[in-house]
Design a protein around this motif. Structure first.
Motif, PDB file in Angstrom:
ATOM      1  N   GLN A   1      -3.795  12.795  -1.949  1.00 57.64           N
ATOM      2  CA  GLN A   1      -2.604  13.629  -1.864  1.00 57.64           C
ATOM      3  C   GLN A   1      -2.905  14.935  -1.140  1.00 57.64           C
ATOM      4  N   ALA A   2      -4.079  15.508  -1.415  1.00 57.29           N
ATOM      5  CA  ALA A   2      -4.470  16.742  -0.737  1.00 57.29           C
ATOM      6  C   ALA A   2      -4.650  16.512   0.760  1.00 57.29           C
ATOM      7  N   ARG A   3      -5.138  15.318   1.108  1.00 54.67           N
ATOM      8  CA  ARG A   3      -5.355  14.994   2.524  1.00 54.67           C
ATOM      9  C   ARG A   3      -4.047  14.741   3.246  1.00 54.67           C
ATOM     10  N   LEU A   4      -3.118  14.036   2.606  1.00 55.49           N
ATOM     11  CA  LEU A   4      -1.923  13.569   3.295  1.00 55.49           C
ATOM     12  C   LEU A   4      -0.888  14.667   3.518  1.00 55.49           C
ATOM     13  N   GLY A   5      -0.868  15.702   2.681  1.00 56.17           N
ATOM     14  CA  GLY A   5       0.102  16.783   2.875  1.00 56.17           C
ATOM     15  C   GLY A   5      -0.033  17.447   4.238  1.00 56.17           C
ATOM     16  N   PRO A   6      -1.212  18.009   4.552  1.00 51.50           N
ATOM     17  CA  PRO A   6      -1.395  18.581   5.896  1.00 51.50           C
ATOM     18  C   PRO A   6      -1.237  17.546   7.000  1.00 51.50           C
ATOM     19  N   GLY A   7      -1.702  16.314   6.746  1.00 48.85           N
ATOM     20  CA  GLY A   7      -1.573  15.277   7.770  1.00 48.85           C
ATOM     21  C   GLY A   7      -0.130  15.019   8.132  1.00 48.85           C
ATOM     22  N   ARG A   8       0.751  14.996   7.144  1.00 47.08           N
ATOM     23  CA  ARG A   8       2.172  14.731   7.397  1.00 47.08           C
ATOM     24  C   ARG A   8       2.795  15.835   8.232  1.00 47.08           C
ATOM     25  N   ILE A   9       2.502  17.088   7.909  1.00 45.77           N
ATOM     26  CA  ILE A   9       3.120  18.158   8.686  1.00 45.77           C
ATOM     27  C   ILE A   9       2.526  18.221  10.091  1.00 45.77           C
ATOM     28  N   HIS A  10       1.242  17.904  10.229  1.00 44.66           N
ATOM     29  CA  HIS A  10       0.645  17.890  11.572  1.00 44.66           C
ATOM     30  C   HIS A  10       1.328  16.843  12.450  1.00 44.66           C
TER      31      HIS A  10
ATOM     32  N   THR B   1       6.055   4.282  14.524  1.00 50.01           N
ATOM     33  CA  THR B   1       5.025   3.970  13.545  1.00 50.01           C
ATOM     34  C   THR B   1       4.978   5.016  12.441  1.00 50.01           C
ATOM     35  N   LEU B   2       5.291   6.259  12.780  1.00 54.57           N
ATOM     36  CA  LEU B   2       5.232   7.330  11.792  1.00 54.57           C
ATOM     37  C   LEU B   2       6.365   7.269  10.776  1.00 54.57           C
ATOM     38  N   MET B   3       7.291   6.328  10.944  1.00 52.19           N
ATOM     39  CA  MET B   3       8.267   6.069   9.886  1.00 52.19           C
ATOM     40  C   MET B   3       7.651   5.201   8.789  1.00 52.19           C
ATOM     41  N   ILE B   4       6.436   4.710   9.050  1.00 52.78           N
ATOM     42  CA  ILE B   4       5.699   3.891   8.084  1.00 52.78           C
ATOM     43  C   ILE B   4       4.421   4.599   7.640  1.00 52.78           C
ATOM     44  N   ALA B   5       3.662   5.127   8.598  1.00 54.49           N
ATOM     45  CA  ALA B   5       2.366   5.730   8.300  1.00 54.49           C
ATOM     46  C   ALA B   5       2.509   6.945   7.380  1.00 54.49           C
ATOM     47  N   ASP B   6       1.470   7.193   6.598  1.00 56.06           N
ATOM     48  CA  ASP B   6       1.463   8.310   5.632  1.00 56.06           C
ATOM     49  C   ASP B   6       2.617   8.218   4.648  1.00 56.06           C
ATOM     50  N   GLY B   7       2.996   7.014   4.310  1.00 50.23           N
ATOM     51  CA  GLY B   7       4.072   6.780   3.361  1.00 50.23           C
ATOM     52  C   GLY B   7       5.367   6.471   4.073  1.00 50.23           C
TER      53      GLY B   7
ATOM     54  N   ILE C   1      10.633  12.511   6.461  1.00 55.84           N
ATOM     55  CA  ILE C   1      11.771  11.612   6.622  1.00 55.84           C
ATOM     56  C   ILE C   1      12.518  11.909   7.914  1.00 55.84           C
ATOM     57  N   ALA C   2      12.822  13.182   8.141  1.00 55.76           N
ATOM     58  CA  ALA C   2      13.740  13.562   9.211  1.00 55.76           C
ATOM     59  C   ALA C   2      13.118  13.511  10.600  1.00 55.76           C
ATOM     60  N   THR C   3      11.872  13.952  10.729  1.00 60.96           N
ATOM     61  CA  THR C   3      11.316  14.151  12.074  1.00 60.96           C
ATOM     62  C   THR C   3      11.083  12.849  12.832  1.00 60.96           C
ATOM     63  N   PRO C   4      10.369  11.867  12.279  1.00 59.68           N
ATOM     64  CA  PRO C   4      10.186  10.635  13.055  1.00 59.68           C
ATOM     65  C   PRO C   4      11.503   9.964  13.415  1.00 59.68           C
ATOM     66  N   ARG C   5      12.461   9.936  12.484  1.00 61.26           N
ATOM     67  CA  ARG C   5      13.747   9.298  12.761  1.00 61.26           C
ATOM     68  C   ARG C   5      14.436   9.949  13.956  1.00 61.26           C
ATOM     69  N   ALA C   6      14.504  11.272  13.934  1.00 63.25           N
ATOM     70  CA  ALA C   6      15.210  11.968  15.006  1.00 63.25           C
ATOM     71  C   ALA C   6      14.487  11.814  16.342  1.00 63.25           C
ATOM     72  N   VAL C   7      13.166  11.892  16.312  1.00 65.08           N
ATOM     73  CA  VAL C   7      12.404  11.800  17.561  1.00 65.08           C
ATOM     74  C   VAL C   7      12.471  10.389  18.125  1.00 65.08           C
ATOM     75  N   VAL C   8      12.469   9.374  17.265  1.00 64.80           N
ATOM     76  CA  VAL C   8      12.671   8.002  17.737  1.00 64.80           C
ATOM     77  C   VAL C   8      14.005   7.893  18.467  1.00 64.80           C
TER      78      VAL C   8
ATOM     79  N   SER D   1       0.806  -1.222   0.000  1.00 66.07           N
ATOM     80  CA  SER D   1       0.000   0.000   0.000  1.00 66.07           C
ATOM     81  C   SER D   1       0.839   1.273   0.000  1.00 66.07           C
ATOM     82  N   SER D   2       2.157   1.138   0.135  1.00 69.57           N
ATOM     83  CA  SER D   2       3.007   2.317  -0.014  1.00 69.57           C
ATOM     84  C   SER D   2       2.895   2.881  -1.429  1.00 69.57           C
ATOM     85  N   ASP D   3       2.466   2.039  -2.371  1.00 68.99           N
ATOM     86  CA  ASP D   3       2.118   2.473  -3.724  1.00 68.99           C
ATOM     87  C   ASP D   3       0.600   2.430  -3.820  1.00 68.99           C
ATOM     88  N   ALA D   4      -0.016   3.595  -3.691  1.00 66.86           N
ATOM     89  CA  ALA D   4      -1.478   3.649  -3.592  1.00 66.86           C
ATOM     90  C   ALA D   4      -2.172   3.148  -4.851  1.00 66.86           C
TER      91      ALA D   4
END
Length: 404
Positions: A256-265, A380-386, A343-350, A144-147
């Motif tokens: 795509q319109a949904r996931l952009g704001p979701g990722r930054i949130h 989980t956010l290293m997987i979720a939303d792509g 890419i950067a935020t979940p990795r660093a926070v983990v 599902s990483s390829d929608a």
């Protein structure tokens, strides 16, 4: 670029910080105790309903929605520091302020793409916090990483669409107040354009043919503050044609319109999680002794704390830049930056949470402190939303394209 908080942001920050200190943080243990006594681990504890009422009373409600007709009308740059504050207590604060995923993304979809009837029937009760919702996209039988791989079918039969497919890790689906699914499936599986094969449709949870097969755990957690995750089967579930969101073939663009704001949130809240971890690290370091001196005097502990502070400051600036770009050039114009923070935020926070857990020893992996659950959410956010690798692939292609 100017990231100085304007007067409205400062005022909301002050009110939200007070709300967190006076109401949210004291309610964390109470919520855990109350939830243990509930029939469903995904239902809101009574104290959560009290927090929601207080947040509405204080005007700390629907802060995420930039459309002032439905929400607070804040820009991404204004919302960023507020989401960070809420990220310090992801179990309670986003739900208390009606800023919790997946409802936020679903409300954005309905506000942007829904027709008037869909808004009245589903958006309005979501905005009021009267119901919850779920977003059904991920499937267990395909990558599902390829929608474009999704196999769920949305077939028209007369005045109805028939939905057939199997989804999993459908956030929010276990919550007793979940009333509606936004389902992504294929209306034109053989279409020449693979990005026009998909559509999105509203499927009420009580529709015949919709079965919640099982709850899905996240690193062993029920993930109650997302309303749980579920495997959901749609077995020829019939809904009116009017339940289609937008047009046939528009599902990929809506996603795509949904996931952009979701990722930054998510990234905004992750920074708040990291700040909570740093605070806990520092409190632990000054209160515990080992080998004749305080942990705070141990060089390795000092390095962990210093590195964590540097990482958070870097991440915050990148997230603020991304928010500013989304506000000024739109989500498409900020595509590279959105991918970079994802890419950067979940990795660093983990990494920060991992060091905090190490500092707490056995307590770090226990239920007595929030670190283990925060770690599970961040990882989980290293997987979720792509997954990271998909964003890396796309980002690299954009960089290489400049030199061709």
């Amino acid at each position: 670029m100017d990231f100085t908080f304007d007067a409205r942001t400062e005022e909301l920050r002050a009110r939200l910080l007070a709300f967190m200190d006076e109401h949210v943080h004291p309610a964390e243990q109470v919520a855990d105790e109350q939830r243990a006594a509930l029939d469903s681990p995904w239902a809101n504890a009574p104290v959560v309903e009290e927090l929601k009422a207080e947040a509405r009373r204080q005007g700390l409600w629907n802060l995420f929605l930039p459309d002032s007709a439905y929400g607070a009308g804040l820009t991404n740059l204004q919302y960023a520091p507020l989401a960070e504050i809420m990220g310090r207590s992801p179990q309670l604060a986003p739900t208390a302020t009606n800023c919790a995923a997946p409802d936020t993304g679903n409300m954005e979809v309905l506000a942007q793409f829904g027709d008037e009837q869909q808004k009245k029937q589903w958006l309005e009760p979501l905005l009021a916090g009267e119901i919850r919702s779920a977003f059904a996209m991920t499937e267990p039988d395909v990558a599902s990483s390829d929608a474009t791989n999704i196999t769920t079918r949305i077939e028209r039969e007369g005045d109805e669409y028939v939905v057939t497919g199997r989804k999993w890790y459908i956030s929010g689906a276990m919550h007793p107040d979940c009333r509606i699914f936004i389902v992504m499936g294929k209306t034109d599986p053989d279409g020449a354009d693979v990005r026009r094969q998909q559509s999105m449709i509203l499927v009420p949870r009580d529709t015949p043919g919709v079965t919640i097969r099982r709850a899905m755990r996240v690193f062993g957690y029920e993930d109650h503050y997302h309303g749980g995750h579920a495997e959901v089967v749609f077995d020829r579930a019939r809904v009116p044609v009017s339940n289609l969101i937008g047009e046939e073939g528009g599902g990929f663009a809506i996603a795509q319109a949904r996931l952009g704001p979701g990722r930054i949130h998510h990234c905004m809240r992750l920074i708040g999680m990291a700040e909570r971890a740093i605070e806990l690290m520092c409190r632990r370091a000054v209160s515990r002794d080992a080998f004749g001196k305080a942990l705070a005097q141990q060089g390795v502990v000092q390095n962990w704390i210093a590195d964590a502070r540097v990482a958070v400051e870097q991440l915050r600036l990148l997230v603020l830049k991304t928010a500013w770009m989304m506000d000024t050039v739109g989500n498409r114009g900020a595509h590279t930056e959105i991918q970079a923070i994802k890419i950067a935020t979940p990795r660093a926070v983990v990494g920060i949470l991992d060091r905090a857990i190490q500092l707490y020893g056995a307590g770090g992996v226990s239920q007595d402190h929030p670190l283990a659950e925060l770690y599970a959410a961040a990882r989980t956010l290293m997987i979720a939303d792509g997954p990271d690798e998909v964003h890396q692939r796309s980002l690299a292609r954009r960089e290489i394209k400049k030199y061709r």
